[in-house]
Write a protein that holds these residues in place. Structure first.
Motif, short mmCIF file in Angstrom:
data_model
loop_
_atom_site.label_atom_id
_atom_site.label_comp_id
_atom_site.label_asym_id
_atom_site.label_seq_id
_atom_site.Cartn_x
_atom_site.Cartn_y
_atom_site.Cartn_z
N ASP A 2 7.89 31.23 -4.62
CA ASP A 2 9.19 31.18 -3.98
C ASP A 2 9.00 31.07 -2.47
O ASP A 2 8.07 31.61 -1.91
N THR A 3 9.91 30.37 -1.81
CA THR A 3 9.85 30.26 -0.36
C THR A 3 11.01 31.04 0.25
O THR A 3 12.08 31.16 -0.35
N PHE A 4 10.76 31.57 1.45
CA PHE A 4 11.84 32.26 2.14
C PHE A 4 11.62 32.12 3.63
O PHE A 4 10.50 31.92 4.11
N ALA A 5 12.71 32.20 4.38
CA ALA A 5 12.68 32.17 5.83
C ALA A 5 12.66 33.60 6.35
O ALA A 5 13.18 34.52 5.71
N ILE A 6 12.07 33.79 7.51
CA ILE A 6 12.05 35.12 8.11
C ILE A 6 12.47 35.03 9.56
O ILE A 6 11.98 34.18 10.32
N GLY A 7 13.45 35.85 9.92
CA GLY A 7 13.97 35.87 11.28
C GLY A 7 13.87 37.25 11.86
O GLY A 7 13.39 38.20 11.23
N THR A 39 11.74 31.99 11.95
CA THR A 39 12.67 30.91 11.66
C THR A 39 13.99 31.06 12.38
O THR A 39 14.66 30.06 12.65
N SER A 40 14.39 32.30 12.68
CA SER A 40 15.72 32.52 13.25
C SER A 40 15.71 33.68 14.22
O SER A 40 14.88 34.59 14.14
N LEU A 41 16.66 33.63 15.15
CA LEU A 41 16.94 34.72 16.09
C LEU A 41 18.39 35.15 15.86
O LEU A 41 19.31 34.33 16.00
N ARG A 286 16.35 34.96 0.28
CA ARG A 286 15.61 33.79 0.75
C ARG A 286 15.63 33.65 2.26
O ARG A 286 15.01 32.74 2.79
N HIS A 287 16.33 34.52 2.97
CA HIS A 287 16.28 34.54 4.44
C HIS A 287 16.31 35.99 4.87
O HIS A 287 17.34 36.65 4.76
N LEU A 288 15.18 36.50 5.33
CA LEU A 288 15.07 37.90 5.74
C LEU A 288 15.27 38.00 7.25
O LEU A 288 14.53 37.40 8.02
N VAL A 289 16.30 38.73 7.66
CA VAL A 289 16.52 39.00 9.07
C VAL A 289 15.98 40.40 9.34
O VAL A 289 16.57 41.40 8.93
#
Length: 332
Positions: A2-7, A39-41, A286-289
């Protein structure tokens, strides 16, 4: 796999600054996060403690970063006049080259929400319906609508509004995990940003969102499943918990055992933190802040570096675009 983004959430509140910290260094901290491969701020929006205003912070980050998504976690629309807010959001989106993502919320009972409504001259009653309608108004403005008629907002003659990069506007996520919030996310929003303490609750919440989306004729996979999680990494687990307890008391005025009953928090060694985050990915996130639990900007940077080091991949200097991190979906 699985893929996920991390911010990462930037520490815009004064409770997270040391006595010698310069708030202008938040810009450099944002650039550092991008360089590290996040990936994100994200920035928070609250009146719990003094903080740099969320949209002002994102406007400052827009020309000083290049690739990262710029997000709010979560924006409180009732604090702002809705038409002007739509203009400000479109401006940030354009100045960032279409990198804006909005998580929104309606606030919480007690000191975490209701007093803010009084300060904003907005009634507490029907706050969730007001939030949804405000989002509808933003989307209408961004589409070029010349009028809007709702329960709370009536504009028979809207002037031309600034259009964001995408014809549909930036993605809008909802923060919240009540049954009503889950249903509204599935019907109305582009993503979900909760912070459940138990990964199992994330799984059931996401299932309910997908059911509501299907019932509304929407594709469940079009809704981004995100997670807001506070993180502290130290070589010694008791030291990590002590630091997280200090953070909880400084930020929320409550000890860690109380905070971890209501929010996703994780403290320990790098291996322990990675294992816990993988549980949420297995649950569907799928997107961890990630919010570093540190009380000055130097310690914030050190924690950001530790979180970035959890994820295998090429050295940060070789990264030319936000990465999608790989994680074994059944590795808990």
């Amino acid at each position: 796999m699985d893929t996920f983004a991390i911010g990462v959430l930037l520490p815009t509140g004064t409770a997270q600054w040391g006595p010698a910290d310069d708030p202008r260094d938040l810009i450099a901290l944002g650039r550092t996060a991008e360089h590290l491969g996040f990936t994100s701020l994200f920035v928070n929006d609250s009146l719990i403690s003094p903080r740099v205003e969320a949209l002002t912070m994102l406007a400052a980050l827009a020309p000083t970063t290049e690739r990262v998504t710029l997000g709010t976690g979560a924006l409180l629309p009732f604090l702002r006049r809705p038409v002007l807010a739509a203009q400000s959001l479109a401006s940030i989106d354009l100045l960032s080259g279409g990198r804006l993502t909005l998580a929104v919320g309606a606030g919480y009972p007690g000191r975490f929400g209701r007093p803010f409504y009084d300060l904003s001259d907005v009634p507490w009653a029907r706050r969730f319906a007001r939030l949804d309608e405000t989002v509808d108004l933003w989307r209408a403005l961004w589409r070029g609508a010349d009028s809007f008629h709702g329960e709370f907002h009536h504009f028979p003659d809207l002037p031309p509004a600034l259009r964001p990069t995408s014809p549909t506007g930036p993605p809008i996520w909802l923060g919240g995990a009540t049954p009503a919030a889950l249903a509204r996310t599935g019907r109305h929003y582009d993503g979900w940003l909760p912070y459940p303490p138990d990964p199992a609750d994330y799984t059931t919440g996401l299932r309910d969102i997908h059911a509501a989306a299907t019932e509304a004729g929407r594709a469940p996979e079009a809704i981004t499943p995100a997670l807001f999680v506070t993180v502290r990494i130290d070589d010694d687990p008791p030291t990590a918990r002590t630091a997280l307890d200090d953070y909880a008391r400084a930020t929320y005025g409550m000890p860690l055992p109380e905070l971890e009953k209501i929010q996703a928090v994780v403290a320990g060694t790098a291996e322990q933190v990675a294992a816990r985050l993988r549980q949420y990915v297995t649950a569907g996130a799928r997107h961890l802040v990630t919010r570093p639990a540190a009380l000055n900007l130097r310690a914030q940077r050190e924690q950001m570096e530790r979180v970035a080091a959890l994820i295998p991949g090429p050295p940060p200097r070789t990264r030319v675009r936000p990465r999608q991190w790989a994680c074994a979906g059944n590795d808990t």
